[in-house]
Design a protein around this motif. Structure first.
Motif, PDB file in Angstrom:
ATOM      1  N   ARG A  49     133.250   3.059   4.658  1.00 34.31           N
ATOM      2  CA  ARG A  49     131.972   2.877   5.351  1.00 34.31           C
ATOM      3  C   ARG A  49     131.882   3.836   6.542  1.00 34.31           C
ATOM      4  O   ARG A  49     130.835   4.457   6.775  1.00 34.31           O
ATOM      5  CB  ARG A  49     131.839   1.436   5.837  1.00 34.31           C
ATOM      6  CG  ARG A  49     131.962   0.367   4.761  1.00 34.31           C
ATOM      7  CD  ARG A  49     130.745   0.289   3.901  1.00 34.31           C
ATOM      8  NE  ARG A  49     130.879  -0.784   2.900  1.00 34.31           N
ATOM      9  CZ  ARG A  49     130.058  -0.935   1.867  1.00 34.31           C
ATOM     10  NH1 ARG A  49     129.045  -0.105   1.708  1.00 34.31           N
ATOM     11  NH2 ARG A  49     130.246  -1.928   1.000  1.00 34.31           N
ATOM     12  N   ARG A  68     119.853   9.566   4.522  1.00 35.56           N
ATOM     13  CA  ARG A  68     120.144   8.139   4.693  1.00 35.56           C
ATOM     14  C   ARG A  68     121.118   7.689   3.616  1.00 35.56           C
ATOM     15  O   ARG A  68     121.281   8.337   2.580  1.00 35.56           O
ATOM     16  CB  ARG A  68     118.884   7.282   4.641  1.00 35.56           C
ATOM     17  CG  ARG A  68     118.132   7.290   3.319  1.00 35.56           C
ATOM     18  CD  ARG A  68     116.987   8.241   3.324  1.00 35.56           C
ATOM     19  NE  ARG A  68     116.096   8.083   2.169  1.00 35.56           N
ATOM     20  CZ  ARG A  68     115.364   9.090   1.694  1.00 35.56           C
ATOM     21  NH1 ARG A  68     115.440  10.296   2.220  1.00 35.56           N
ATOM     22  NH2 ARG A  68     114.556   8.885   0.669  1.00 35.56           N
ATOM     23  N   MET A  70     121.786   5.380   0.730  1.00 39.02           N
ATOM     24  CA  MET A  70     120.873   4.774  -0.233  1.00 39.02           C
ATOM     25  C   MET A  70     121.363   3.397  -0.667  1.00 39.02           C
ATOM     26  O   MET A  70     122.574   3.139  -0.732  1.00 39.02           O
ATOM     27  CB  MET A  70     120.708   5.682  -1.448  1.00 39.02           C
ATOM     28  CG  MET A  70     120.286   7.101  -1.104  1.00 39.02           C
ATOM     29  SD  MET A  70     118.715   7.184  -0.177  1.00 39.02           S
ATOM     30  CE  MET A  70     117.552   6.768  -1.485  1.00 39.02           C
ATOM     31  N   ASP A  71     120.409   2.530  -0.979  1.00 37.14           N
ATOM     32  CA  ASP A  71     120.747   1.194  -1.472  1.00 37.14           C
ATOM     33  C   ASP A  71     121.233   1.286  -2.916  1.00 37.14           C
ATOM     34  O   ASP A  71     120.574   1.894  -3.766  1.00 37.14           O
ATOM     35  CB  ASP A  71     119.525   0.269  -1.395  1.00 37.14           C
ATOM     36  CG  ASP A  71     119.149  -0.072   0.035  1.00 37.14           C
ATOM     37  OD1 ASP A  71     120.049  -0.082   0.893  1.00 37.14           O
ATOM     38  OD2 ASP A  71     117.951  -0.308   0.300  1.00 37.14           O
ATOM     39  N   VAL A  72     122.370   0.681  -3.180  1.00 35.81           N
ATOM     40  CA  VAL A  72     122.913   0.608  -4.534  1.00 35.81           C
ATOM     41  C   VAL A  72     123.353  -0.825  -4.792  1.00 35.81           C
ATOM     42  O   VAL A  72     123.755  -1.538  -3.862  1.00 35.81           O
ATOM     43  CB  VAL A  72     124.106   1.572  -4.724  1.00 35.81           C
ATOM     44  CG1 VAL A  72     123.640   3.012  -4.780  1.00 35.81           C
ATOM     45  CG2 VAL A  72     125.138   1.397  -3.617  1.00 35.81           C
ATOM     46  N   PRO A  73     123.268  -1.283  -6.047  1.00 36.39           N
ATOM     47  CA  PRO A  73     123.631  -2.681  -6.347  1.00 36.39           C
ATOM     48  C   PRO A  73     125.078  -3.008  -6.024  1.00 36.39           C
ATOM     49  O   PRO A  73     125.387  -4.104  -5.554  1.00 36.39           O
ATOM     50  CB  PRO A  73     123.343  -2.807  -7.850  1.00 36.39           C
ATOM     51  CG  PRO A  73     122.380  -1.709  -8.159  1.00 36.39           C
ATOM     52  CD  PRO A  73     122.726  -0.585  -7.227  1.00 36.39           C
ATOM     53  N   PRO A  77     127.574   3.515  -0.849  1.00 34.17           N
ATOM     54  CA  PRO A  77     126.287   4.183  -1.062  1.00 34.17           C
ATOM     55  C   PRO A  77     126.394   5.700  -1.057  1.00 34.17           C
ATOM     56  O   PRO A  77     127.137   6.285  -0.265  1.00 34.17           O
ATOM     57  CB  PRO A  77     125.452   3.704   0.127  1.00 34.17           C
ATOM     58  CG  PRO A  77     126.445   3.460   1.211  1.00 34.17           C
ATOM     59  CD  PRO A  77     127.676   2.929   0.514  1.00 34.17           C
TER      60      PRO A  77
END
Length: 463
Positions: A49, A68, A70-73, A77
């Protein structure tokens, strides 16, 4: 200065600017090496992180203001960003990854893998110094040459899980519009030797399976039954041995093979990079390039049976092995795995029972080298290195490339980077990078963007 009013940079300007930037570029590389960004399961999340956040800030400062996480399931990221160029200019996607391989002490490191250590020869040692934090700082340096305002549209994608179970393929499939471009620049490769430029134009694929061998209903006393009752581990060993001939060449019917026509890797360079033990011979026959890039290779990468600590005088009833096979460019992974499975199922010794479970079908990849983006890249690399550019293959696999190819079918791919094969030792102990390769790649990429930005869009766009 707005992108559409910027002055075109000459080759000498770019080379001088890159040289001036190198102290900062190498300082960033040393900072990144200190972060153990291992994305494998079981390792701490915090360093990965932190690596993502530190990398993100570096690229924002370099010009990707809107970059940025990105949102990942699931998983770590990817970092994504865009810098708009002049209207109608080509679009280039810069790729690298911020995760690294583990660096266990048993690998035999001679310096702390999480401290960037510079030798008298100038190479920088540390986990990720080459693979692929050198790619990250190459992109940083490229953007800094233009003060964050490149001459064409540039997109950025930095993966956080390239070394483990990648989540980027699913992200690309869910958001193909983000990756629309004319050219992908994959900075996760390298020359065969320092100062001798090559494009990586072909990558082997990777298929795998788990083979289980059973011979007994339960363990048996080795003294009472040994010599007549078959042991599953010995049967597995004999089965695995049928995959190669005496020279170490693969002998599985139906598996594709070929020859390599580009630059070759010298045997001495390969031996030095591989660190073979004294007296150990290379496997296979023919040129090293053929063996690594256009022929299959098969390895047992895992074995399940009784551990030495838990062993006793019994015959083993069941043993398992995970078998990995690298497949050649142009081959179909399903058909290649079919051939491997068929061989394992039909070569069992002593009537042993065989069960094979398929676990992986990653396709190979070959670059189209006829497009305008590739031509511009060749000019840029030859100009930066001052010598003609050859072509090399890679024995490794990057399934993401096929996913990107499907998402953006008109785009070209250029694969290069600072990871010289002869000396970098990626994934191994004492991984390192030569800073001169980073500098030349920064010049190469800046020249490429300058050339693309100055050309007629109608002649450079294929997407």
């Amino acid at each position: 200065m707005a992108p559409h009013t910027r002055m075109q940079l000459e080759t000498a300007d770019i080379a001088q600017k890159a040289a001036e930037l190198m102290p900062g570029v190498l300082a960033d590389l040393k900072t990144l090496v200190t972060i153990p960004s291992i994305a494998f399961p079981g390792y701490p999340e915090e360093p990965v992180r932190r690596m993502g956040e530190v990398t993100l800030q570096m690229f924002r400062d370099a010009g990707f203001r809107n970059a940025r996480l990105m949102d990942v399931p699931t998983g770590y990221p990817p970092i994504y960003g865009e810098i708009a160029g002049p209207e109608g200019s080509p679009t280039v996607v810069l790729y690298a990854h911020y995760d690294v391989q583990p660096a266990p002490t048993e690998q035999g490191w001679t310096s702390d893998p999480w401290t960037a250590t510079t030798t008298a020869e100038g190479r920088i040692f540390g986990r990720g110094a080459s693979d692929d934090k050198s790619g990250l700082v190459t992109h940083l340096g490229t953007l800094r040459v233009f003060d964050g305002q490149p001459p064409c549209t540039v997109k950025l994608i930095l993966e956080g899980m390239e070394e483990t179970e990648s989540n980027l393929e699913a992200f690309v499939e869910a958001h193909p519009e983000l990756f629309a471009c004319d050219l992908f620049v994959i900075c996760d490769m390298g020359n065969l030797r320092v100062g001798e430029p090559v494009f990586t134009t072909a990558l082997r694929g990777d298929v795998a399976c788990v083979v289980t061998v059973r011979t007994l209903e339960h363990p048996l006393h080795s003294g009472v039954f040994g010599g007549a009752a078959p042991d599953a581990m010995m049967a597995l060993a004999r089965l695995l041995a049928t995959l190669h001939d005496e020279d170490g060449d693969v002998v599985v019917d139906g598996v594709s093979s070929g020859t390599w026509a580009g630059e070759n890797l010298h045997e001495d360079d390969f031996r030095s990079s591989a660190d073979l033990l004294p007296g150990v011979r290379l496997t296979g026959t023919g040129p090293i390039g053929d063996r690594l890039w256009t022929r299959p290779s098969i390895n047992a990468i895992g074995i399940d049976m009784t551990s030495i600590a838990g062993s006793s005088n019994v015959l083993i009833p069941e043993a398992r092995a995970k078998v990995s096979m690298r497949i050649v460019p142009g081959s179909d992974p399903i058909q290649e795995l079919d051939a491997l499975v068929r061989h394992l199922e039909t070569h069992a010794p002593w009537g042993a029972q065989i069960d094979v479970q398929r676990t992986k079908e990653a396709p190979p990849f070959r670059c189209d080298t006829d497009g305008p983006g590739y031509a511009a890249a060749r000019w840029a690399m030859e100009t930066a290195f001052g010598t003609p550019v050859g072509e090399a293959g890679s024995g490794g696999s990057i399934p993401l490339l096929r996913t990107l190819q499907h998402a953006v079918p008109g785009a070209e791919f250029v694969l290069w980077g600072p990871e010289d094969v002869a000396g970098s030792r990626i994934h191994s102990s004492d991984e390192s990078v030569d800073p001169t390769e980073i500098e030349r790649l920064i010049v190469t990429q800046a020249l490429l963007l300058e050339r693309l930005g100055s050309q007629d869009p109608a002649r450079t766009s294929r997407a």
